[in-house]
Design an enzyme around this catalytic site. Structure first.
Site, PDB file in Angstrom:
ATOM      1  N   ARG A  92      -1.894  -8.108 -18.906  1.00  0.00           N
ATOM      2  CA  ARG A  92      -1.045  -6.641 -19.004  1.00  0.00           C
ATOM      3  C   ARG A  92      -0.185  -6.504 -17.968  1.00  0.00           C
ATOM      4  O   ARG A  92       0.934  -5.749 -17.904  1.00  0.00           O
ATOM      5  CB  ARG A  92      -2.104  -5.288 -18.829  1.00  0.00           C
ATOM      6  CG  ARG A  92      -2.631  -5.188 -20.330  1.00  0.00           C
ATOM      7  CD  ARG A  92      -3.167  -3.898 -20.473  1.00  0.00           C
ATOM      8  NE  ARG A  92      -4.703  -3.895 -19.949  1.00  0.00           N
ATOM      9  CZ  ARG A  92      -5.178  -2.740 -19.263  1.00  0.00           C
ATOM     10  NH1 ARG A  92      -4.770  -1.536 -19.282  1.00  0.00           N
ATOM     11  NH2 ARG A  92      -6.293  -2.812 -18.814  1.00  0.00           N
TER      12      ARG A  92
ATOM     13  N   GLN B 200     -12.687 -21.472 -11.907  1.00  0.00           N
ATOM     14  CA  GLN B 200     -13.174 -21.196 -13.286  1.00  0.00           C
ATOM     15  C   GLN B 200     -12.545 -21.611 -14.471  1.00  0.00           C
ATOM     16  O   GLN B 200     -11.454 -21.041 -14.658  1.00  0.00           O
ATOM     17  CB  GLN B 200     -13.673 -19.572 -13.374  1.00  0.00           C
ATOM     18  CG  GLN B 200     -14.527 -19.393 -14.290  1.00  0.00           C
ATOM     19  CD  GLN B 200     -14.540 -17.843 -14.750  1.00  0.00           C
ATOM     20  OE1 GLN B 200     -13.822 -17.113 -14.300  1.00  0.00           O
ATOM     21  NE2 GLN B 200     -15.671 -17.206 -15.554  1.00  0.00           N
TER      22      GLN B 200
ATOM     23  N   ASN C 182      -4.265  -3.243 -13.550  1.00  0.00           N
ATOM     24  CA  ASN C 182      -4.527  -4.059 -14.745  1.00  0.00           C
ATOM     25  C   ASN C 182      -2.667  -4.019 -15.087  1.00  0.00           C
ATOM     26  O   ASN C 182      -2.462  -4.885 -16.113  1.00  0.00           O
ATOM     27  CB  ASN C 182      -4.915  -3.514 -15.885  1.00  0.00           C
ATOM     28  CG  ASN C 182      -6.463  -3.479 -15.566  1.00  0.00           C
ATOM     29  OD1 ASN C 182      -6.864  -4.599 -15.308  1.00  0.00           O
ATOM     30  ND2 ASN C 182      -7.166  -2.306 -15.295  1.00  0.00           N
TER      31      ASN C 182
ATOM     32  N   ARG D  22      15.947  -6.238  11.329  1.00  0.00           N
ATOM     33  CA  ARG D  22      15.197  -7.273  10.580  1.00  0.00           C
ATOM     34  C   ARG D  22      14.289  -7.845  11.593  1.00  0.00           C
ATOM     35  O   ARG D  22      14.147  -7.829  12.849  1.00  0.00           O
ATOM     36  CB  ARG D  22      16.385  -8.277   9.959  1.00  0.00           C
ATOM     37  CG  ARG D  22      17.111  -7.266   8.904  1.00  0.00           C
ATOM     38  CD  ARG D  22      18.353  -8.108   8.516  1.00  0.00           C
ATOM     39  NE  ARG D  22      18.050  -9.529   8.223  1.00  0.00           N
ATOM     40  CZ  ARG D  22      18.985 -10.462   8.382  1.00  0.00           C
ATOM     41  NH1 ARG D  22      20.211 -10.327   8.780  1.00  0.00           N
ATOM     42  NH2 ARG D  22      18.658 -11.764   7.905  1.00  0.00           N
TER      43      ARG D  22
ATOM     44  N   LYS E 219      18.998  -8.490  14.043  1.00  0.00           N
ATOM     45  CA  LYS E 219      18.004  -9.498  13.316  1.00  0.00           C
ATOM     46  C   LYS E 219      17.695 -10.647  14.733  1.00  0.00           C
ATOM     47  O   LYS E 219      18.759 -10.871  15.247  1.00  0.00           O
ATOM     48  CB  LYS E 219      18.544 -10.513  12.450  1.00  0.00           C
ATOM     49  CG  LYS E 219      17.833 -11.363  11.900  1.00  0.00           C
ATOM     50  CD  LYS E 219      18.433 -12.749  11.506  1.00  0.00           C
ATOM     51  CE  LYS E 219      19.001 -13.384  12.583  1.00  0.00           C
ATOM     52  NZ  LYS E 219      19.535 -14.802  12.130  1.00  0.00           N
TER      53      LYS E 219
ATOM     54  N   TYR F 282      26.588 -17.789  12.809  1.00  0.00           N
ATOM     55  CA  TYR F 282      26.375 -19.023  11.808  1.00  0.00           C
ATOM     56  C   TYR F 282      27.614 -19.528  11.298  1.00  0.00           C
ATOM     57  O   TYR F 282      28.561 -18.880  11.043  1.00  0.00           O
ATOM     58  CB  TYR F 282      25.880 -18.115  10.623  1.00  0.00           C
ATOM     59  CG  TYR F 282      25.142 -19.115   9.474  1.00  0.00           C
ATOM     60  CD1 TYR F 282      24.379 -20.131   9.664  1.00  0.00           C
ATOM     61  CD2 TYR F 282      25.645 -18.852   8.057  1.00  0.00           C
ATOM     62  CE1 TYR F 282      24.134 -20.956   8.806  1.00  0.00           C
ATOM     63  CE2 TYR F 282      25.195 -19.498   6.869  1.00  0.00           C
ATOM     64  CZ  TYR F 282      24.472 -20.883   7.324  1.00  0.00           C
ATOM     65  OH  TYR F 282      23.979 -21.525   6.246  1.00  0.00           O
TER      66      TYR F 282
HETATM   67  C1  UD1 Z   1     -16.550  -4.885 -15.605  1.00  0.00           C
HETATM   68  C2  UD1 Z   1     -17.648  -4.676 -15.786  1.00  0.00           C
HETATM   69  C3  UD1 Z   1     -17.764  -2.966 -16.246  1.00  0.00           C
HETATM   70  C4  UD1 Z   1     -17.079  -2.171 -15.142  1.00  0.00           C
HETATM   71  C5  UD1 Z   1     -15.725  -2.923 -14.783  1.00  0.00           C
HETATM   72  C6  UD1 Z   1     -14.961  -2.203 -13.521  1.00  0.00           C
HETATM   73  C7  UD1 Z   1     -18.950  -6.462 -16.579  1.00  0.00           C
HETATM   74  C8  UD1 Z   1     -19.554  -7.102 -17.743  1.00  0.00           C
HETATM   75  N1  UD1 Z   1     -18.309  -5.302 -16.724  1.00  0.00           N
HETATM   76  O1  UD1 Z   1     -15.676  -5.045 -16.692  1.00  0.00           O
HETATM   77  O2  UD1 Z   1     -19.171  -2.693 -16.252  1.00  0.00           O
HETATM   78  O3  UD1 Z   1     -17.077  -0.907 -15.090  1.00  0.00           O
HETATM   79  O4  UD1 Z   1     -15.676  -4.413 -14.615  1.00  0.00           O
HETATM   80  O5  UD1 Z   1     -13.775  -2.364 -13.532  1.00  0.00           O
HETATM   81  O6  UD1 Z   1     -18.843  -7.175 -15.529  1.00  0.00           O
HETATM   82  N2  UD1 Z   1     -13.428 -12.081 -13.864  1.00  0.00           N
HETATM   83  C9  UD1 Z   1     -13.548 -13.510 -13.808  1.00  0.00           C
HETATM   84  N3  UD1 Z   1     -13.899 -14.365 -14.583  1.00  0.00           N
HETATM   85  C10 UD1 Z   1     -14.169 -13.984 -15.837  1.00  0.00           C
HETATM   86  C11 UD1 Z   1     -14.072 -12.583 -16.101  1.00  0.00           C
HETATM   87  C12 UD1 Z   1     -13.627 -11.825 -15.235  1.00  0.00           C
HETATM   88  O7  UD1 Z   1     -13.244 -13.861 -12.474  1.00  0.00           O
HETATM   89  O8  UD1 Z   1     -14.681 -14.783 -16.483  1.00  0.00           O
HETATM   90  C13 UD1 Z   1     -12.935 -11.221 -12.854  1.00  0.00           C
HETATM   91  C14 UD1 Z   1     -11.660 -10.667 -13.193  1.00  0.00           C
HETATM   92  O9  UD1 Z   1     -10.465 -11.122 -12.623  1.00  0.00           O
HETATM   93  C15 UD1 Z   1     -11.699  -8.905 -12.637  1.00  0.00           C
HETATM   94  C16 UD1 Z   1     -13.446  -8.830 -12.715  1.00  0.00           C
HETATM   95  O10 UD1 Z   1     -13.888 -10.271 -12.768  1.00  0.00           O
HETATM   96  O11 UD1 Z   1     -11.383  -9.101 -11.321  1.00  0.00           O
HETATM   97  C17 UD1 Z   1     -13.844  -7.843 -13.872  1.00  0.00           C
HETATM   98  O12 UD1 Z   1     -13.237  -8.341 -15.122  1.00  0.00           O
HETATM   99  P1  UD1 Z   1     -12.646  -7.795 -16.241  1.00  0.00           P
HETATM  100  O13 UD1 Z   1     -12.530  -8.555 -17.646  1.00  0.00           O
HETATM  101  O14 UD1 Z   1     -11.782  -6.646 -15.728  1.00  0.00           O
HETATM  102  O15 UD1 Z   1     -14.194  -6.854 -16.687  1.00  0.00           O
HETATM  103  P2  UD1 Z   1     -14.416  -5.167 -17.455  1.00  0.00           P
HETATM  104  O16 UD1 Z   1     -14.231  -5.635 -18.708  1.00  0.00           O
HETATM  105  O17 UD1 Z   1     -13.019  -4.288 -16.785  1.00  0.00           O
HETATM  106 MG    MG Z   2     -11.294  -4.486 -15.704  1.00  0.00          MG
END
Ligand code: UD1
Ligand code: MG
Length: 467
Positions: A18, A74, A229, A318, A336, A372
């Protein structure tokens, strides 16, 4: 007694679609520091070891900002639980507490993390402590299901929740403190049979409870848990940061004439009795000492301003600008990589770059250090109590000795000794009566030439007189 070890893992592999950006979400800046930098700063006082940062492939640029965090990639984003699993090798030796944070929640406070760790070591020895909060719109957040005694029973994701569960206002921020020894082995029990088909880290709570271990909730104010987001949320986070920074500045003894129009960086330092006019912007790396006045519309970055100095209005400082005590920098002056000694003045329309200006020296309006040549930068060195006349070009490398005077309009290409007067401009010639001669000559030649009738002007005159 040796303190139990604390490790931290920061999840940042989410795609951040997003944001519509070619750079990783956590690299977008708030108050001139990438989001991930804010998270790292909150962790720093806790001296976690290791700090592991989970990123997606091609996000390795994040490593620079997050140093000395260990980077784990990951490969596929299969959920928050999967992200922690991806880091299991890096966390193998962790025996104490493991803090789990998100890279896109930059305002988490050190004190909140410390409170969670303290709760982790409470009498009921919870295996997991979850940071809860109560957003105005719980929407898509996971909900915290409490038992009768106020302990945490489970976390249910909004998509998997019943209408009754969705009515719960207490939400999961995602931040957790885990007892690594008990909880890490449970990661492999996570399943992805849920609405999103992901491995939810949040399911750890129910797994802990099933073993008869406690789980607890610590609550934090909503402002700490703003997740980012989209660009709009980024802007809202910036505004939230600025609101707080302005309040902190005023609380610490600075006067802000129009707080809403002053912008700070994450590392701006202000002394006491600093006066700041409207529309002043502080980029990164600025320190302002006591009793400094910064008038309206100044743009300042990477600068140090010593006590009693007066800056602006409309000044630009600066990186590398070192403004000495009681120095005056006036309107449309740019500095600067230059040092100005105590009481030096540059009040109007001047560029001072790659220079050293002695104390008490006056730089006249329109002075330019010509630093310069299109290839490299050269320095200008001016001694104390010198006087540089208006509209002077100082072609660097060049030095002006202490107490020297440079005549206005000079182009200085050679060093000027101390206490000398240098004048480097075309000499003035006065031709007596020549202006009058010129006018008379021109009048004669003009009257001989026949005037061409201007029809437009004539009809205009007619109309006017006819009125
Ligand atoms: C998650 C929580 C939810 C909470 C919310 C708060 C879980 C299952 N759910 O949901 O309960 O209310 O955050 O914002 O944990 N990320 C990874 N690898 C992945 C997936 C995610 O590193 O495979 C990281 C994302 O970059 C992010 C964080 O984990 O920083 C949360 O991931 P996101 O997909 O935003 O989780 P939510 O669905 O928002
Ligand atoms: Mg989230």
């Amino acid at each position: 007694m040796p303190k139990p070890r604390i490790a931290a893992i920061v999840l940042a592999a989410g795609k951040g679609t997003r944001m519509k950006s070619r750079k990783p979400k956590v690299m977008h800046e708030i108050a001139n520091r990438p989001m991930i930098g804010h998270v790292m700063a909150a962790l720093k006082p806790l001296r976690c070891d290791p700090v592991v940062l989970v990123v997606a492939p091609e996000m390795e640029a994040v490593a620079q900002v997050a140093a000395p965090a260990q980077i784990v990639v990951q490969r596929e984003q299969l959920g928050t639980g999967h992200a922690v699993m991806a880091a299991r090798n890096a966390l193998k030796s962790v025996g104490g507490d493991l803090l789990v944070l998100y890279g896109d929640t930059p305002f988490i406070a050190t004190a909140t993390l410390a409170a969670m760790l303290q709760r982790r070591h409470g009498g009921d020895n919870p295996a997991v402590v979850v940071l809860g909060f109560r957003p105005a719109e719980p929407g898509g957040y996971g909900r915290l299901l409490l038992d009768a005694a106020g302990g945490l029973d489970a976390i249910v994701e909004a998509r998997d929740a019943t209408p009754e569960q969705r009515a719960i206002g207490l939400c999961n921020s995602g931040v957790m403190a885990l007892d690594a020894e008990r909880m890490m082995p449970l990661l492999k029990e996570l399943k992805n049979d849920n609405a999103k088909g992901e491995y939810y880290l949040t399911d750890l709570v129910a797994l802990a409870r099933a073993r008869g271990w406690n789980a607890a909730v610590v609550e934090a104010p909503v402002e700490e848990l703003m997740g980012i987001n989209s660009r709009a949320e980024l802007a809202a986070a910036e505004q939230a940061f600025q609101r707080r920074a302005r309040a902190v500045a005023m609380e610490a003894g600075a006067t802000l004439l129009d707080p809403e129009s002053v912008y700070f960086s994450h590392d701006t330092h202000l002394g006491q009795d600093v006066m700041i006019g409207p529309h002043v912007y502080f980029g990164p790396g600025v320190t302002v000492e006591n009793d400094v006045e910064i008038k309206g519309f100044c743009h300042i970055e990477g600068a140090r301003i010593a006590a009693g100095a007066r800056i602006g209005p409309f000044a630009r400082l600066r990186p590398g600008a070192a403004i000495g005590p009681d120095v005056h920098i006036g309107n449309f002056v740019e500095v600067k990589n230059a040092r100005l000694g105590p009481g030096a003045k540059a009040n109007h329309l001047t560029y001072i770059g790659d220079a050293e200006i002695g104390g008490g020296t006056n730089i006249g309006a329109g002075t330019i250090t010509v630093n310069y040549d299109g290839f490299s930068k050269s320095r200008t060195v001016i001694g104390a109590n010198a006087s540089i006349g208006s509209n002077t070009s100082l072609v660097a490398p060049v030095s002006i000795g202490a107490g020297a005077i440079v005549g206005a309009g000079s182009v200085i290409t050679e060093n000027v000794p101390a206490d000398a007067m240098a004048i480097a401009r075309g000499r003035q010639v006065n031709l007596t009566g020549r202006a009058q001669n010129f006018r008379e000559r021109r009048k004669k030649t003009a009257s001989k030439a026949k005037p061409t009738p201007k029809s437009g002007a004539k009809s205009g005159t007619k109309r006017k007189s006819g009125k």
